[in-house]
Every structure is written in structure tokens, then in C-alpha cells.
Design a protein around this motif. Structure first.
Motif: not given
Length: 265
Positions: A18-23, A122-126
């Protein structure tokens, strides 16, 4: 000491998923690998995946382990990865928990569509981070011996794209205003449209004898520079065979190159 229970391990795995990586939106600079920032180099080494196009140049792309690379630029036959597909891939990889570098030439927020990618993430919570690069808009003219501003010649500089959204009905660049403003005009990705905007500037009253320089593949080993005037530069381009990627510099500062050329390394 006992290890985690199966339930605890399962909860931990679910939390990681549930914790996305960073771009990281990374600018690679104009092409010379020595002009990469220390941070950009570190991220290229530590990232799980690097999405790149051709503009960073072969030397910088060669620094990335092959198993980490994803080429999302133009391919043989003119095929190109769409921006929508790139956006979707960034989100997909981040949701897998990966650390992702989106590598662009120059600076990703200077005509690099990095702003669009930031909005999509940002719109996708990343979570994402912008990592500045040396923009070719300044470095390209500079390595050719041309300062974009100069106390005697230009107190302002305008950066313009020569490659606008093809779906637009008309250009949003006000060439009349640019001609009236004076100073230096730097056009990125404008080799193909050179006849159009040089004519537009002449029609707007800019002196046909205004110096113009074309800098192809700035800082690369095969960099080339061609100079002329607003009236002659299209013929100069054709005679020299100047091709993208190239920067166009319009203004009196382009005329200073001849003064420093013999001492320029």
C-alpha cells in the motif's frame, strides 16, 4: 527470540504494497556526463527503474545498468511512447513499491513535460521529487561562447519552444511581442520551424541583420555551431545540415561568439 507470526508478516507485506515508491523527475543536463549533478548520478545508481528518452545522450544513458533501463522515447520508424503511456507507467511502477527515475535531457521543468508528470503523479497519490538539471537553454549557448545575457547587449532573455502541442489551432507564442521586447530569444526544439519564426520576427520589425546562432548537440562530442543573421540563418542551417537536437539563439549576444572563439575550449 521468536520471529513475526504469519499474521504479522502478512500485515507487513500488505502495508508495503500500500506504500508506493517515489518517482524522481531528474534533469540530466545538456548531455556531457560531467554536467550531471551529484544527486542525479546517485539516483541513477540507486533507482530500481529508469525511464528515459534519447535526449540525455548515449554517454549518460550508458551509465545506467541495462536491466534498469526503459526507453520511452522515439523508436525506429517514428514510433513514439505517448505521454499518457509514460504517465501510466510511472504510476504503475511506483505502486509496485519501486524507486523510479524519470530521466530527461536538460531540466525536466523547462519544456520537458515534467510539470505534466508531476500533476499526474500527485493526482494518483504518488510521491515525487523534482531534481533540477542544467537546462540546455543556458548551457547550449554558453558552451558555444554565447552568454544569454550581457551588460552591453541583453538585459533580458526569453525562452521559447519551437515544438508546441500539435493539437493547437495556432501558436501561442507572440513573436510580435518578442521582437518588440528585445534582449535574447532562445528557441528550444526549433530547427524544423526555423523558417517560420525567423520570418515572423522579421515581419514584426526585427532587424534582418540580427545575429543568430544554432548550437547542435551542445556539450556532446559531436557538437556543432553555425552562425548567421535573421535573414540568412535558414540557408546556413541547410548548408551545414544542422539537425535536432539544437538550440537557436537570436540577438546581439550571438555576435559575441566571434570575439571569444579562438580562446574557447
Amino acid at each position: 527470540m521468536s520471529g513475526p507470526t504469519d499474521a504479522e508478516s502478512s500485515d507487513s507485506d500488505a502495508e508495503a504494497a500500500d506504500s508506493p515508491g517515489t518517482v524522481y523527475l531528474v534533469g540530466s543536463g545538456p548531455g556531457d556526463p560531467e554536467l550531471l549533478t551529484v544527486k542525479a548520478k546517485r539516483l541513477l545508481e540507486s533507482a530500481d527503474v529508469v525511464l528515459h528518452d534519447k535526449l540525455p545522450g548515449p554517454e549518460i544513458i550508458g551509465l545506467i545498468p541495462e536491466e534498469k533501463r526503459e526507453d520511452v522515447g522515439k523508436r525506429a520508424g517514428g514510433e513514439r511512447t505517448s505521454q499518457a503511456d509514460i504517465n501510466a507507467r510511472l504510476v504503475e511502477l511506483a505502486r509496485e513499491g519501486k524507486t523510479v527515475v524519470r530521466l530527461k535531457g536538460g531540466d525536466s521543468f523547462v519544456f520537458g513535460r515534467g510539470g505534466e508528470e508531476a500533476q499526474h503523479l500527485a493526482a494518483n497519490g504518488i510521491p515525487f521529487e523534482y531534481v533540477p538539471g542544467i537546462t540546455s537553454a543556458i548551457a547550449g549557448p554558453g558552451v558555444a561562447g554565447i552568454p544569454v545575457t550581457h551588460r552591453d547587449h541583453a538585459s533580458s532573455v526569453s525562452f521559447v519552444t519551437g515544438h508546441e502541442d500539435p493539437t493547437k489551432d495556432e501558436s501561442s507564442v507572440n513573436w510580435d511581442a518578442l521582437a518588440a521586447t528585445g534582449g535574447t530569444i532562445v528557441v528550444l526544439m526549433g530547427v524544423g520551424k526555423l523558417p517560420d519564426y525567423t520570418q515572423a520576427l522579421r515581419d514584426a520589425g526585427m532587424d534582418p541583420e540580427t545575429p543568430v546562432a544554432l548550437v547542435e548537440r551542445a556539450t556532446w562530442e559531436d557538437m556543432r555551431v553555425a552562425t548567421g543573421t535573421l535573414d540568412t540563418i535558414v540557408d546556413v542551417r541547410d548548408a551545414a545540415g544542422i539537425e535536432p537536437p539544437a538550440i537557436t539563439v537570436i540577438g546581439d549576444v550571438a555576435g559575441t561568439r566571434e570575439e571569444v572563439l579562438h580562446f574557447l575550449r
